[in-house]
Scaffold this motif. Structure first.
Motif, PDB file in Angstrom:
ATOM      1  N   ASP A  83       0.826  -1.195   0.000  1.00 52.09           N
ATOM      2  CA  ASP A  83       0.000   0.000   0.000  1.00 52.09           C
ATOM      3  C   ASP A  83       0.866   1.253   0.000  1.00 52.09           C
ATOM      4  O   ASP A  83       2.056   1.192   0.260  1.00 52.09           O
ATOM      5  CB  ASP A  83      -1.005   0.016   1.155  1.00 52.09           C
ATOM      6  CG  ASP A  83      -0.385  -0.065   2.539  1.00 52.09           C
ATOM      7  OD1 ASP A  83       0.774   0.340   2.723  1.00 52.09           O
ATOM      8  OD2 ASP A  83      -1.071  -0.504   3.462  1.00 52.09           O
ATOM      9  N   LEU A  84       0.237   2.359  -0.350  1.00 52.46           N
ATOM     10  CA  LEU A  84       0.874   3.680  -0.339  1.00 52.46           C
ATOM     11  C   LEU A  84       0.018   4.586   0.530  1.00 52.46           C
ATOM     12  O   LEU A  84      -1.205   4.486   0.508  1.00 52.46           O
ATOM     13  CB  LEU A  84       0.915   4.289  -1.739  1.00 52.46           C
ATOM     14  CG  LEU A  84       1.723   3.597  -2.807  1.00 52.46           C
ATOM     15  CD1 LEU A  84       1.469   4.254  -4.150  1.00 52.46           C
ATOM     16  CD2 LEU A  84       3.184   3.653  -2.473  1.00 52.46           C
ATOM     17  N   ILE A  85       0.670   5.479   1.255  1.00 52.56           N
ATOM     18  CA  ILE A  85      -0.058   6.452   2.057  1.00 52.56           C
ATOM     19  C   ILE A  85       0.467   7.830   1.701  1.00 52.56           C
ATOM     20  O   ILE A  85       1.674   8.078   1.757  1.00 52.56           O
ATOM     21  CB  ILE A  85       0.136   6.205   3.562  1.00 52.56           C
ATOM     22  CG1 ILE A  85      -0.375   4.818   3.926  1.00 52.56           C
ATOM     23  CG2 ILE A  85      -0.570   7.282   4.376  1.00 52.56           C
ATOM     24  CD1 ILE A  85       0.006   4.379   5.318  1.00 52.56           C
ATOM     25  N   VAL A 106      -4.840  -3.487 -10.094  1.00 47.09           N
ATOM     26  CA  VAL A 106      -5.989  -2.852  -9.462  1.00 47.09           C
ATOM     27  C   VAL A 106      -5.606  -2.447  -8.038  1.00 47.09           C
ATOM     28  O   VAL A 106      -4.872  -3.155  -7.361  1.00 47.09           O
ATOM     29  CB  VAL A 106      -7.196  -3.827  -9.434  1.00 47.09           C
ATOM     30  CG1 VAL A 106      -8.374  -3.237  -8.704  1.00 47.09           C
ATOM     31  CG2 VAL A 106      -7.590  -4.216 -10.849  1.00 47.09           C
ATOM     32  N   PHE A 107      -6.126  -1.290  -7.603  1.00 50.16           N
ATOM     33  CA  PHE A 107      -5.923  -0.881  -6.214  1.00 50.16           C
ATOM     34  C   PHE A 107      -7.173  -0.211  -5.676  1.00 50.16           C
ATOM     35  O   PHE A 107      -7.979   0.327  -6.422  1.00 50.16           O
ATOM     36  CB  PHE A 107      -4.701   0.049  -6.062  1.00 50.16           C
ATOM     37  CG  PHE A 107      -4.838   1.388  -6.734  1.00 50.16           C
ATOM     38  CD1 PHE A 107      -5.364   2.483  -6.061  1.00 50.16           C
ATOM     39  CD2 PHE A 107      -4.427   1.567  -8.047  1.00 50.16           C
ATOM     40  CE1 PHE A 107      -5.484   3.725  -6.675  1.00 50.16           C
ATOM     41  CE2 PHE A 107      -4.540   2.798  -8.667  1.00 50.16           C
ATOM     42  CZ  PHE A 107      -5.067   3.880  -7.988  1.00 50.16           C
ATOM     43  N   LEU A 108      -7.309  -0.279  -4.357  1.00 49.46           N
ATOM     44  CA  LEU A 108      -8.365   0.441  -3.651  1.00 49.46           C
ATOM     45  C   LEU A 108      -7.793   1.774  -3.202  1.00 49.46           C
ATOM     46  O   LEU A 108      -6.672   1.822  -2.680  1.00 49.46           O
ATOM     47  CB  LEU A 108      -8.814  -0.344  -2.414  1.00 49.46           C
ATOM     48  CG  LEU A 108      -9.681  -1.556  -2.652  1.00 49.46           C
ATOM     49  CD1 LEU A 108      -9.740  -2.423  -1.395  1.00 49.46           C
ATOM     50  CD2 LEU A 108     -11.072  -1.129  -3.063  1.00 49.46           C
ATOM     51  N   HIS A 109      -8.535   2.847  -3.417  1.00 51.91           N
ATOM     52  CA  HIS A 109      -8.124   4.179  -2.963  1.00 51.91           C
ATOM     53  C   HIS A 109      -9.152   4.651  -1.948  1.00 51.91           C
ATOM     54  O   HIS A 109     -10.335   4.740  -2.248  1.00 51.91           O
ATOM     55  CB  HIS A 109      -8.063   5.149  -4.144  1.00 51.91           C
ATOM     56  CG  HIS A 109      -7.859   6.568  -3.733  1.00 51.91           C
ATOM     57  ND1 HIS A 109      -8.426   7.625  -4.411  1.00 51.91           N
ATOM     58  CD2 HIS A 109      -7.159   7.137  -2.721  1.00 51.91           C
ATOM     59  CE1 HIS A 109      -8.072   8.762  -3.831  1.00 51.91           C
ATOM     60  NE2 HIS A 109      -7.318   8.482  -2.792  1.00 51.91           N
ATOM     61  N   LEU A 110      -8.678   4.945  -0.747  1.00 56.97           N
ATOM     62  CA  LEU A 110      -9.540   5.474   0.300  1.00 56.97           C
ATOM     63  C   LEU A 110      -9.039   6.854   0.686  1.00 56.97           C
ATOM     64  O   LEU A 110      -7.858   7.032   0.992  1.00 56.97           O
ATOM     65  CB  LEU A 110      -9.534   4.561   1.531  1.00 56.97           C
ATOM     66  CG  LEU A 110     -10.363   5.031   2.717  1.00 56.97           C
ATOM     67  CD1 LEU A 110     -11.848   5.068   2.371  1.00 56.97           C
ATOM     68  CD2 LEU A 110     -10.116   4.138   3.923  1.00 56.97           C
ATOM     69  N   TRP A 111      -9.928   7.828   0.663  1.00 55.09           N
ATOM     70  CA  TRP A 111      -9.619   9.200   1.063  1.00 55.09           C
ATOM     71  C   TRP A 111     -10.236   9.422   2.432  1.00 55.09           C
ATOM     72  O   TRP A 111     -11.455   9.263   2.607  1.00 55.09           O
ATOM     73  CB  TRP A 111     -10.175  10.170   0.026  1.00 55.09           C
ATOM     74  CG  TRP A 111     -10.040  11.615   0.352  1.00 55.09           C
ATOM     75  CD1 TRP A 111      -9.012  12.238   1.006  1.00 55.09           C
ATOM     76  CD2 TRP A 111     -10.966  12.649   0.011  1.00 55.09           C
ATOM     77  NE1 TRP A 111      -9.232  13.585   1.085  1.00 55.09           N
ATOM     78  CE2 TRP A 111     -10.437  13.870   0.485  1.00 55.09           C
ATOM     79  CE3 TRP A 111     -12.178  12.666  -0.648  1.00 55.09           C
ATOM     80  CZ2 TRP A 111     -11.084  15.085   0.319  1.00 55.09           C
ATOM     81  CZ3 TRP A 111     -12.832  13.875  -0.817  1.00 55.09           C
ATOM     82  CH2 TRP A 111     -12.277  15.072  -0.342  1.00 55.09           C
ATOM     83  N   LEU A 119      -5.896   6.099  10.567  1.00 51.06           N
ATOM     84  CA  LEU A 119      -5.052   5.535   9.527  1.00 51.06           C
ATOM     85  C   LEU A 119      -4.744   4.055   9.756  1.00 51.06           C
ATOM     86  O   LEU A 119      -4.789   3.253   8.830  1.00 51.06           O
ATOM     87  CB  LEU A 119      -3.763   6.349   9.419  1.00 51.06           C
ATOM     88  CG  LEU A 119      -2.859   6.095   8.247  1.00 51.06           C
ATOM     89  CD1 LEU A 119      -3.605   6.191   6.927  1.00 51.06           C
ATOM     90  CD2 LEU A 119      -1.699   7.067   8.272  1.00 51.06           C
ATOM     91  N   ALA A 120      -4.444   3.682  10.981  1.00 48.36           N
ATOM     92  CA  ALA A 120      -4.132   2.281  11.280  1.00 48.36           C
ATOM     93  C   ALA A 120      -5.337   1.380  11.006  1.00 48.36           C
ATOM     94  O   ALA A 120      -5.209   0.323  10.388  1.00 48.36           O
ATOM     95  CB  ALA A 120      -3.671   2.134  12.722  1.00 48.36           C
TER      96      ALA A 120
END
Length: 136
Positions: A83-85, A106-111, A119-120
């Protein structure tokens, strides 16, 4: 096992969630969206986050060394990044790569809102959602 819509709805149930999307990083297209977009347009957000995801997935700097490689994991084992933050002044963007039976692009993006988000918890929940996601 949830499909795309159910997965995004579960992501939006997280504290501080403002928007969520499932994005194909090879094309930059959103496969599904929920909530708001940081720029007001989910397709623009998908294209921009896909550029970031593509860079992280393809740059050798993020690939595990031969000592760290997972035994038995071939070249098709998905991107080396989990993942990336990205932290902004007002929020967090978490991009969680999803391993699929096809090309794993494919990735999930959560804002998340920075003051209300956890965040954890978001990272933990996105990992579970990515593992259980069924792409049809």
């Amino acid at each position: 096992m949830p499909g795309i819509d159910e997965c995004l709805l579960e992501a939006m149930a997280l504290p501080g969630a403002r928007g969520a999307a499932l994005v194909d990083w090879s094309s930059g297209l959103a496969l599904g969206t929920a909530g708001d977009s940081p720029v007001g347009d989910h397709e623009t957000t998908a294209a921009e986050t896909a550029e970031l995801a593509r860079a992280a997935a393809e740059y050798e700097s993020f690939a595990p060394s031969e000592d760290e490689a997972i035994p038995g994991a071939g070249a098709g084992a998905g991107p080396p990044v989990e993942d990336l933050i990205v932290t902004t002044r007002t929020g967090y963007h978490v991009l969680r790569f999803v391993e699929t039976s096809f090309d794993s692009s494919v990735f999930l993006h959560l804002w998340l809102d920075r003051t209300e988000g956890n965040l954890a918890l978001a990272r933990h929940r996105l990992r579970n959602l990515a593992e259980g996601l069924v792409l049809r």
